[in-house]
Scaffold this motif. Structure first.
Motif, PDB file in Angstrom:
ATOM      1  N   ARG A 127       7.663   9.763   1.829  1.00 58.12           N
ATOM      2  CA  ARG A 127       6.675   8.813   1.307  1.00 58.12           C
ATOM      3  C   ARG A 127       7.223   7.393   1.303  1.00 58.12           C
ATOM      4  O   ARG A 127       6.560   6.446   1.736  1.00 58.12           O
ATOM      5  CB  ARG A 127       6.259   9.227  -0.105  1.00 58.12           C
ATOM      6  CG  ARG A 127       5.485  10.508  -0.174  1.00 58.12           C
ATOM      7  CD  ARG A 127       4.094  10.372   0.478  1.00 58.12           C
ATOM      8  NE  ARG A 127       3.172   9.680  -0.418  1.00 58.12           N
ATOM      9  CZ  ARG A 127       2.622   8.507  -0.146  1.00 58.12           C
ATOM     10  NH1 ARG A 127       2.907   7.867   0.971  1.00 58.12           N
ATOM     11  NH2 ARG A 127       1.785   7.953  -1.002  1.00 58.12           N
ATOM     12  N   GLY A 148      -0.474   5.398  11.048  1.00 58.81           N
ATOM     13  CA  GLY A 148      -1.772   5.413  10.390  1.00 58.81           C
ATOM     14  C   GLY A 148      -2.361   4.037  10.181  1.00 58.81           C
ATOM     15  O   GLY A 148      -3.240   3.862   9.335  1.00 58.81           O
ATOM     16  N   TYR A 164      -0.711   4.289   0.656  1.00 63.79           N
ATOM     17  CA  TYR A 164      -1.409   5.243   1.511  1.00 63.79           C
ATOM     18  C   TYR A 164      -1.851   4.574   2.803  1.00 63.79           C
ATOM     19  O   TYR A 164      -2.173   3.375   2.819  1.00 63.79           O
ATOM     20  CB  TYR A 164      -2.625   5.831   0.787  1.00 63.79           C
ATOM     21  CG  TYR A 164      -2.239   6.655  -0.408  1.00 63.79           C
ATOM     22  CD1 TYR A 164      -1.835   7.979  -0.267  1.00 63.79           C
ATOM     23  CD2 TYR A 164      -2.241   6.107  -1.684  1.00 63.79           C
ATOM     24  CE1 TYR A 164      -1.462   8.733  -1.371  1.00 63.79           C
ATOM     25  CE2 TYR A 164      -1.871   6.849  -2.789  1.00 63.79           C
ATOM     26  CZ  TYR A 164      -1.480   8.165  -2.623  1.00 63.79           C
ATOM     27  OH  TYR A 164      -1.098   8.905  -3.711  1.00 63.79           O
ATOM     28  N   ALA A 165      -1.871   5.359   3.867  1.00 67.12           N
ATOM     29  CA  ALA A 165      -2.250   4.831   5.173  1.00 67.12           C
ATOM     30  C   ALA A 165      -3.756   4.578   5.244  1.00 67.12           C
ATOM     31  O   ALA A 165      -4.535   5.325   4.648  1.00 67.12           O
ATOM     32  CB  ALA A 165      -1.839   5.824   6.267  1.00 67.12           C
ATOM     33  N   PRO A 166      -4.171   3.560   5.992  1.00 66.42           N
ATOM     34  CA  PRO A 166      -5.607   3.362   6.205  1.00 66.42           C
ATOM     35  C   PRO A 166      -6.251   4.498   6.999  1.00 66.42           C
ATOM     36  O   PRO A 166      -7.430   4.787   6.831  1.00 66.42           O
ATOM     37  CB  PRO A 166      -5.664   2.040   6.991  1.00 66.42           C
ATOM     38  CG  PRO A 166      -4.359   1.362   6.714  1.00 66.42           C
ATOM     39  CD  PRO A 166      -3.367   2.463   6.541  1.00 66.42           C
ATOM     40  N   SER A 167      -5.466   5.143   7.861  1.00 66.60           N
ATOM     41  CA  SER A 167      -5.996   6.244   8.678  1.00 66.60           C
ATOM     42  C   SER A 167      -6.398   7.420   7.794  1.00 66.60           C
ATOM     43  O   SER A 167      -5.576   7.917   7.008  1.00 66.60           O
ATOM     44  CB  SER A 167      -4.933   6.698   9.678  1.00 66.60           C
ATOM     45  OG  SER A 167      -5.254   7.953  10.230  1.00 66.60           O
ATOM     46  N   PRO A 168      -7.641   7.909   7.899  1.00 65.73           N
ATOM     47  CA  PRO A 168      -8.075   9.036   7.054  1.00 65.73           C
ATOM     48  C   PRO A 168      -7.202  10.282   7.228  1.00 65.73           C
ATOM     49  O   PRO A 168      -6.918  10.978   6.255  1.00 65.73           O
ATOM     50  CB  PRO A 168      -9.512   9.286   7.506  1.00 65.73           C
ATOM     51  CG  PRO A 168      -9.959   7.978   8.091  1.00 65.73           C
ATOM     52  CD  PRO A 168      -8.743   7.386   8.723  1.00 65.73           C
ATOM     53  N   GLN A 213      -0.981  12.541   3.146  1.00 67.15           N
ATOM     54  CA  GLN A 213      -0.211  11.937   2.054  1.00 67.15           C
ATOM     55  C   GLN A 213      -0.762  12.359   0.696  1.00 67.15           C
ATOM     56  O   GLN A 213       0.009  12.707  -0.212  1.00 67.15           O
ATOM     57  CB  GLN A 213      -0.243  10.408   2.193  1.00 67.15           C
ATOM     58  CG  GLN A 213       0.549   9.891   3.376  1.00 67.15           C
ATOM     59  CD  GLN A 213       0.329   8.405   3.612  1.00 67.15           C
ATOM     60  OE1 GLN A 213      -0.709   7.850   3.263  1.00 67.15           O
ATOM     61  NE2 GLN A 213       1.297   7.751   4.230  1.00 67.15           N
ATOM     62  N   LEU A 214      -2.080  12.327   0.556  1.00 71.25           N
ATOM     63  CA  LEU A 214      -2.685  12.755  -0.708  1.00 71.25           C
ATOM     64  C   LEU A 214      -2.404  14.228  -0.976  1.00 71.25           C
ATOM     65  O   LEU A 214      -2.114  14.621  -2.109  1.00 71.25           O
ATOM     66  CB  LEU A 214      -4.190  12.504  -0.677  1.00 71.25           C
ATOM     67  CG  LEU A 214      -4.626  11.033  -0.823  1.00 71.25           C
ATOM     68  CD1 LEU A 214      -6.112  10.893  -0.527  1.00 71.25           C
ATOM     69  CD2 LEU A 214      -4.316  10.523  -2.229  1.00 71.25           C
ATOM     70  N   TRP A 259       7.535   5.994   4.832  1.00 70.90           N
ATOM     71  CA  TRP A 259       6.287   5.480   5.412  1.00 70.90           C
ATOM     72  C   TRP A 259       5.973   4.096   4.851  1.00 70.90           C
ATOM     73  O   TRP A 259       5.577   3.196   5.602  1.00 70.90           O
ATOM     74  CB  TRP A 259       5.111   6.416   5.116  1.00 70.90           C
ATOM     75  CG  TRP A 259       3.847   5.859   5.695  1.00 70.90           C
ATOM     76  CD1 TRP A 259       3.377   6.037   6.962  1.00 70.90           C
ATOM     77  CD2 TRP A 259       2.917   4.971   5.045  1.00 70.90           C
ATOM     78  NE1 TRP A 259       2.226   5.316   7.153  1.00 70.90           N
ATOM     79  CE2 TRP A 259       1.919   4.660   5.997  1.00 70.90           C
ATOM     80  CE3 TRP A 259       2.843   4.419   3.771  1.00 70.90           C
ATOM     81  CZ2 TRP A 259       0.849   3.815   5.684  1.00 70.90           C
ATOM     82  CZ3 TRP A 259       1.786   3.575   3.468  1.00 70.90           C
ATOM     83  CH2 TRP A 259       0.794   3.279   4.417  1.00 70.90           C
ATOM     84  N   ARG A 318      -3.747   9.571   5.635  1.00 70.66           N
ATOM     85  CA  ARG A 318      -3.959   9.415   4.190  1.00 70.66           C
ATOM     86  C   ARG A 318      -4.254  10.767   3.544  1.00 70.66           C
ATOM     87  O   ARG A 318      -3.783  11.052   2.440  1.00 70.66           O
ATOM     88  CB  ARG A 318      -5.109   8.441   3.926  1.00 70.66           C
ATOM     89  CG  ARG A 318      -5.310   8.169   2.432  1.00 70.66           C
ATOM     90  CD  ARG A 318      -6.278   7.025   2.196  1.00 70.66           C
ATOM     91  NE  ARG A 318      -7.610   7.328   2.675  1.00 70.66           N
ATOM     92  CZ  ARG A 318      -8.208   6.727   3.692  1.00 70.66           C
ATOM     93  NH1 ARG A 318      -7.576   5.770   4.367  1.00 70.66           N
ATOM     94  NH2 ARG A 318      -9.435   7.045   4.067  1.00 70.66           N
ATOM     95  N   PRO A 352       0.828  -1.215   0.000  1.00 65.44           N
ATOM     96  CA  PRO A 352       0.000   0.000   0.000  1.00 65.44           C
ATOM     97  C   PRO A 352       0.861   1.263   0.000  1.00 65.44           C
ATOM     98  O   PRO A 352       1.896   1.335   0.648  1.00 65.44           O
ATOM     99  CB  PRO A 352      -0.802  -0.134   1.302  1.00 65.44           C
ATOM    100  CG  PRO A 352      -0.737  -1.575   1.675  1.00 65.44           C
ATOM    101  CD  PRO A 352       0.577  -2.069   1.168  1.00 65.44           C
TER     102      PRO A 352
END
Length: 210
Positions: free
Chosen positions: A129, A194, A4-8, A14-15, A132, A11, A2
């Protein structure tokens, strides 16, 4: 793996960083194109000189041919015109060289305007990035293989506010081998990355954490 992190919350950061990098790249590409066009405009005088030289060379060549047709003295009459034609060709070559120099300068400036600012940001964005992605992968493995290491990491690096939010005596209980304390501290480290607490793996029964 993955990206991106599962944590909103994480994430979203990161976005935002990824979109910001893309916007930064587009911005400097636009700036570079603008500067490239502006510098190329400086090639105008060089084109004018090249055209003038070509025109003179063409006119003198025609005159030399006409003079060469004159009986007896044609060669002598044609010689000055040929010399002037050669001079006109040299002037045209100088104009072309000036255009080439301006074109090279425009290209170099455009490349520098993209590479330097984008490279500067990329050197900051990429380690964060990729770091992580690497840390999250290792944490997932440790969550099933050795949560105690995640707990130790949390005690060493977690913000004091996060540690203070844990039940009193969590550190002492962890040192005593309490599975609940180990799970709580490991969850703090997972949350920093995350990752959800349920990442603590399917092997928890074997490890005595359930």
């Amino acid at each position: 793996m993955p990206l991106y992190a599962p944590s909103p919350a994480l994430r979203g950061r990161q976005l935002a960083a990824d979109v910001g990098l893309l916007a930064w790249l587009v911005l400097w590409v636009v700036v570079a194109r603008t500067v490239h066009g502006a510098v190329l405009a400086l090639a105008g005088p060089g084109r004018a000189v090249e055209d003038l030289g070509a025109s003179v060379a063409g006119s003198m060549s025609s005159a030399a041919q006409a003079a060469a047709d004159v009986p007896v003295v044609g060669d002598e009459l044609a010689a000055p015109f040929e010399a002037l034609g050669s001079a006109g060709g040299s002037v045209g070559g100088a104009g072309q060289a000036a255009q080439d120099a301006v074109g090279t300068l425009a290209t170099v400036l455009a490349v520098v305007l993209v590479v330097l600012p984008v490279g500067w940001l990329l050197l900051r964005w990429l380690p964060w990035r990729l770091g992580w992605v690497r840390d999250a992968g290792v944490a997932r493995r440790l969550a099933t293989a050795d949560p105690a290491l995640l707990a130790a990491r949390a005690l060493a690096t977690a913000p004091l506010t996060r540690l203070a939010a844990l039940p009193p005596g969590t550190a002492e209980a962890w040192r005593a081998g309490d599975p609940t304390a180990t799970r709580a501290l490991a969850a703090v480290e997972l949350a920093r990355l995350g990752l959800p607490a349920d990442t603590l793996g399917r092997d928890e029964r074997r490890l005595g954490l359930r």
